[in-house]
Design a protein around this motif. Sequence first.
Motif, short mmCIF file in Angstrom:
data_model
loop_
_atom_site.label_atom_id
_atom_site.label_comp_id
_atom_site.label_asym_id
_atom_site.label_seq_id
_atom_site.Cartn_x
_atom_site.Cartn_y
_atom_site.Cartn_z
N SER A 1 0.92 -1.39 -0.06
CA SER A 1 -0.23 -0.03 0.04
C SER A 1 0.75 1.32 0.05
N PHE A 2 0.36 2.15 -0.75
CA PHE A 2 1.11 3.64 -0.74
C PHE A 2 0.04 4.48 -1.02
N THR A 3 0.67 5.73 -0.85
CA THR A 3 -0.34 7.03 -1.10
C THR A 3 0.42 7.61 -2.35
N LEU A 4 -0.69 7.96 -3.38
CA LEU A 4 0.06 8.58 -4.55
C LEU A 4 -0.50 9.96 -4.33
N THR A 5 0.18 11.18 -4.35
CA THR A 5 -0.04 12.56 -4.08
C THR A 5 0.26 13.38 -5.47
N PRO A 6 -0.85 13.68 -5.86
CA PRO A 6 -0.55 14.56 -7.20
C PRO A 6 0.28 15.78 -6.81
N THR A 7 1.15 16.52 -7.51
CA THR A 7 1.63 17.85 -7.12
C THR A 7 1.16 19.04 -8.31
N THR A 8 0.40 18.66 -9.11
CA THR A 8 -0.02 19.95 -9.98
C THR A 8 -1.61 19.24 -10.53
N SER A 9 -2.50 20.16 -10.92
CA SER A 9 -3.73 19.84 -11.40
C SER A 9 -3.67 18.99 -12.52
N GLY A 10 -4.49 18.04 -12.99
CA GLY A 10 -4.66 17.29 -14.06
C GLY A 10 -4.36 15.99 -13.96
N THR A 11 -4.27 15.02 -14.75
CA THR A 11 -4.28 13.50 -14.80
C THR A 11 -2.95 13.06 -14.13
N PHE A 12 -2.83 12.23 -13.09
CA PHE A 12 -1.87 11.58 -12.60
C PHE A 12 -2.17 10.09 -12.63
N SER A 13 -0.99 9.16 -12.58
CA SER A 13 -1.22 7.77 -12.56
C SER A 13 -0.09 6.85 -12.02
N ALA A 14 -0.23 5.73 -11.62
CA ALA A 14 0.69 4.84 -11.33
C ALA A 14 0.45 3.43 -11.83
N SER A 15 1.48 2.94 -11.97
CA SER A 15 1.54 1.45 -12.65
C SER A 15 2.77 0.78 -12.31
N VAL A 16 2.92 -0.44 -12.36
CA VAL A 16 4.31 -1.24 -12.25
C VAL A 16 4.64 -1.92 -13.47
N ALA A 17 5.85 -1.43 -14.11
CA ALA A 17 6.40 -2.13 -15.22
C ALA A 17 6.62 -3.50 -14.95
N ALA A 18 6.81 -4.25 -16.08
CA ALA A 18 7.19 -5.50 -16.20
C ALA A 18 8.64 -5.83 -15.63
N SER A 19 8.73 -7.09 -15.31
CA SER A 19 10.30 -7.33 -14.51
C SER A 19 10.70 -6.48 -13.51
N ARG A 20 9.62 -5.91 -12.79
CA ARG A 20 10.28 -5.05 -11.76
C ARG A 20 10.10 -5.56 -10.35
N LEU A 21 9.38 -6.59 -10.31
CA LEU A 21 9.50 -7.69 -8.93
C LEU A 21 9.72 -9.05 -9.24
N THR A 22 10.02 -9.73 -8.31
CA THR A 22 9.93 -11.15 -8.36
C THR A 22 9.48 -11.68 -7.20
N ASP A 23 8.99 -12.87 -7.27
CA ASP A 23 8.14 -13.66 -6.37
C ASP A 23 9.21 -14.40 -5.48
N SER A 24 8.95 -15.40 -4.57
CA SER A 24 9.78 -16.05 -3.90
C SER A 24 10.51 -17.09 -4.92
N THR A 25 10.11 -17.49 -6.00
CA THR A 25 10.74 -18.45 -6.66
C THR A 25 11.57 -18.04 -8.22
N GLY A 26 11.37 -16.45 -8.06
CA GLY A 26 12.32 -15.75 -8.88
C GLY A 26 11.55 -15.43 -10.19
N ASN A 27 10.30 -15.71 -10.24
CA ASN A 27 9.57 -15.20 -11.48
C ASN A 27 9.43 -13.86 -11.52
N ASN A 28 9.48 -13.09 -12.65
CA ASN A 28 8.92 -11.71 -12.85
C ASN A 28 7.67 -11.48 -12.92
N ASN A 29 7.18 -10.26 -12.46
CA ASN A 29 6.02 -9.88 -12.71
C ASN A 29 5.58 -9.38 -13.89
N SER A 30 4.50 -9.62 -14.39
CA SER A 30 3.92 -8.78 -15.61
C SER A 30 3.60 -7.31 -15.29
#
Length: 141
Positions: free
Chosen positions: A1-30
């Motif tokens: 969990s985290f807080t996403l705080t905009p710094t200006t008016s307009g659209t803001f977003s968050a996503s996690v790119a592929a292969s940025r995390l691994t599980d306990s067996t070493g598999n990369n995330n989608s």
Amino acid sequence: SFTLTPTTSGTFSASVAASRLTDSTGNNNSASNTLSRTADLAAPTATLSTGSGDPVNGAISVSVSLSESSADFDSTDVTASNASVSGFAGSGEAYSFTLTPTAAGSFNASVAAARFTDAVGNQSALISTAEVGNAIGPDWA
């Protein structure tokens, strides 16, 4: 969990790119989906205007244009100097009232900061006093 705080008016977003995390067996995330929201951080403003000339010898009509719609802008948000406010009407972004001088001389109306809010709760910005007339003739006391 985290807080996403905009710094200006307009659209803001968050996503996690592929292969940025691994599980306990070493598999990369989608790649994740993208969570998008729109921020409104702008303080609403009010502009007071009149079509009346200067000087005047009685009441004038004043129009108020808000930069954003407001459900809580009302006559108590208007401060009159050497004048009284009556006939307040309007909604959303457009309002009007009658400003009647109480004595000869300059009279004006203003809307101070933090008097009304927009749809998401941003408080109004400081509004400069609008010099809307100079009354001549008899005193209106």
